[in-house]
Design an enzyme around this catalytic site. Structure first.
Site, PDB file in Angstrom:
ATOM      1  N   ASP A 114      43.077  35.091  33.355  1.00  0.00           N
ATOM      2  CA  ASP A 114      43.905  34.868  32.171  1.00  0.00           C
ATOM      3  C   ASP A 114      44.848  36.055  32.034  1.00  0.00           C
ATOM      4  OD1 ASP A 114      45.005  34.559  29.651  1.00  0.00           O
ATOM      5  OD2 ASP A 114      43.121  33.950  28.696  1.00  0.00           O
ATOM      6  N   HIS A 115      46.155  35.802  32.210  1.00  0.00           N
ATOM      7  CA  HIS A 115      47.117  36.896  32.243  1.00  0.00           C
ATOM      8  C   HIS A 115      47.344  37.526  30.871  1.00  0.00           C
ATOM      9  CE1 HIS A 115      49.514  39.396  34.579  1.00  0.00           C
ATOM     10  NE2 HIS A 115      50.488  38.591  34.977  1.00  0.00           N
ATOM     11  N   ARG A 116      46.790  36.908  29.802  1.00  0.00           N
ATOM     12  CA  ARG A 116      46.856  37.544  28.492  1.00  0.00           C
ATOM     13  C   ARG A 116      45.931  38.760  28.430  1.00  0.00           C
ATOM     14  NH1 ARG A 116      45.219  32.656  24.676  1.00  0.00           N
ATOM     15  NH2 ARG A 116      43.587  32.665  26.275  1.00  0.00           N
TER      16      ARG A 116
END
Length: 474
Positions: free
Chosen positions: A444-446
């Site tokens: 998850d790039h968040r």
């Protein structure tokens, strides 16, 4: 003079998992007239999370089964009634005041509802999801059939399990085998069992189905066995094209909803790396032959991949995290609950090993073996699929090199372990055959930027190239 007071008690569909509002009845183990005892399993139901056996909480004689196998029932709806014997008491004389009628079963229940499986009673009343009153395009030509009101008790069904049930014992078979027989339209009572203690196996079901097909005249399209169930849950085979419509429910429905939510909520990034796992494969063989981890402990490359991932998480705990949208916080989890994606006859499930990061290699091997065996038997409990923090999907068992796995909802990373193949590889300055696999890490790039994701994947690769580092790094 004394007499025995008998009353009817009703058993409702319990809350078999947090947040679930309905369950499908897979199998009935009793029929009207059968005697049941407190704690006896009377049926098996399937929720969006697991197949669960339901025990009855009192003694008595079965009066009615309110739903057939295959029916989807709301939580809190009566599914079976039992005639219960009360305490013996004196018969009142004729001149005495009339005896007050026996209270209705629903009023006699205590305020706290018994919970037989799941996570305990909820506070307040149970909220049910409103039933749909119109059909979808699955059966486009069929008029919409209004669903019954949730509070209404459906008409009794006389022995819906198997009307022609003989007086003998119920055929012995595991839940996945029963599901297979149901899908193939095979009556388990007609199958000759070859398993230990007379248990019907998957092979027995397939052999019976093949034999039946060989003596049956061909028909246009497959034959689909459908139990008495609501119209929206019946498989439909067209006579001209052979198309089969399969209801989207249970595990497959939950998986589809979760994957769509994950794919369109968390921005996915996937990185890949090829790894020389020749030393890892030799290490696996050595552990198998030596029995270092225990005589009955199964050792596989997946075990060392799991240990490598857990070791990498120790070095980079930020990847074991969760995005809390409501609080606008990133939650770094205190322990690693390692999920292992498992393909079962009911669909894809992801049970997890609780606090896997704290286990030794031997303890991890035992937990991994138990998890896989339980999933194959269809006995994974809802609790085993709650609270996962990171997942491994072993696509290599299907001969697949790699993929771009979708995150399990609420998790920050998932590792795909591809097939191990012998490939030409530069080793010590020479091109030689080596055992090579491809790893893919989606995150998850968040929560996880490229640097963190790359470091974790590089650590896993380094550990599998030289598995002795599992001891020094761990």
């Amino acid at each position: 003079m004394t007499t025995e007071v008998r009353s009817l008690r009703e058993f409702k569909m319990p809350d078999v998992g947090e947040g679930l509002t309905e369950a499908e009845i897979l199998s009935w183990y009793v029929k009207p007239g059968d005697t049941v005892t407190d704690g006896q399993v009377v049926c098996e139901v399937e929720t969006a999370k697991a197949a669960v056996e339901l025990p009855i909480p009192f003694n008595g004689v079965v009066e009615q089964l309110f739903f057939p196998e295959g029916a989807t029932v709301d939580v809190g709806t009566v599914i079976i009634s039992v005639a219960v014997a009360g305490e013996a008491g004196a018969v009142a004389p004729a001149a005495a005041a009339p005896v007050a009628p026996v209270a209705a079963p629903a009023e006699a229940e205590p305020a706290r509802r018994e919970v037989l499986v799941g996570y305990g009673p909820r506070t307040g009343g149970t909220q049910r999801r409103a039933r749909r009153t119109t059909t979808t395009t699955v059966v486009a030509a069929t008029p919409a059939v209004p669903a019954p009101a949730p509070a209404a008790v459906p008409a009794p069904v006389a022995a819906p399990v198997v009307p022609e049930q003989p007086t003998g014992d119920r055929p012995l078979a595991k839940p996945p085998v029963r599901k297979l027989a149901k899908d193939l339209g095979v009556d388990l009572r007609a199958v000759t069992p070859t398993g230990r203690d007379g248990v019907v196996t998957r092979e027995d079901v397939h052999a019976h189905a093949a034999a039946a097909a060989a003596v049956t005249a061909p028909v246009a399209g497959p034959v689909v066995a459908a139990p008495a169930a609501p119209a929206e849950s019946v498989s439909v085979a067209t006579a001209t094209t052979g198309d089969v419509r399969v209801p989207i429910k249970g595990v497959r429905k939950a998986t589809a909803q979760a994957m769509v939510a994950s794919a369109f909520t968390a921005p996915h990034v996937t990185e890949f790396v090829q790894v020389d796992v020749t030393r890892t494969m030799k290490f696996v063989r050595r552990l198998k032959e030596s029995g270092e981890l225990g005589r009955d402990v199964r050792v596989s490359p997946l075990l060392l991949v799991a240990k490598a991932l857990l070791t990498a998480i120790k070095r980079h705990p930020e990847i074991n995290a969760q995005w809390d949208e409501a609080a606008q916080e990133i939650v770094i989890r205190g322990q690693v609950n390692l999920g292992i994606a498992a393909a079962t006859p009911r669909g894809l499930i992801v049970p997890n090993i609780k606090d896997a990061g704290a286990k030794t290699l031997s303890g991890l091997a035992v937990s991994l073996g138990e998890l896989i065996d339980t999933a194959r038997l269809g006995k994974t409990s809802p609790n085993d699929m709650q609270g996962g923090t990171v997942t491994i999907t072993n696509v290599g068992v299907f001969g697949v090199d790699t993929g771009t796995p979708i995150l399990n909802p609420g998790e920050a990373a998932i590792l795909a372990f591809g097939a191990v193949r012998e490939l030409p590889w530069v080793h010590k300055g020479k091109v030689v055959p080596r055992q090579v696999t491809t790893l893919a890490l989606s995150f998850d790039h968040r929560l996880v930027d490229g640097e963190l994701g790359s470091k974790v994947l590089a650590d896993i690769a380094a550990l599998l190239e030289r598995p002795k580092r599992l001891i020094t790094w761990g």
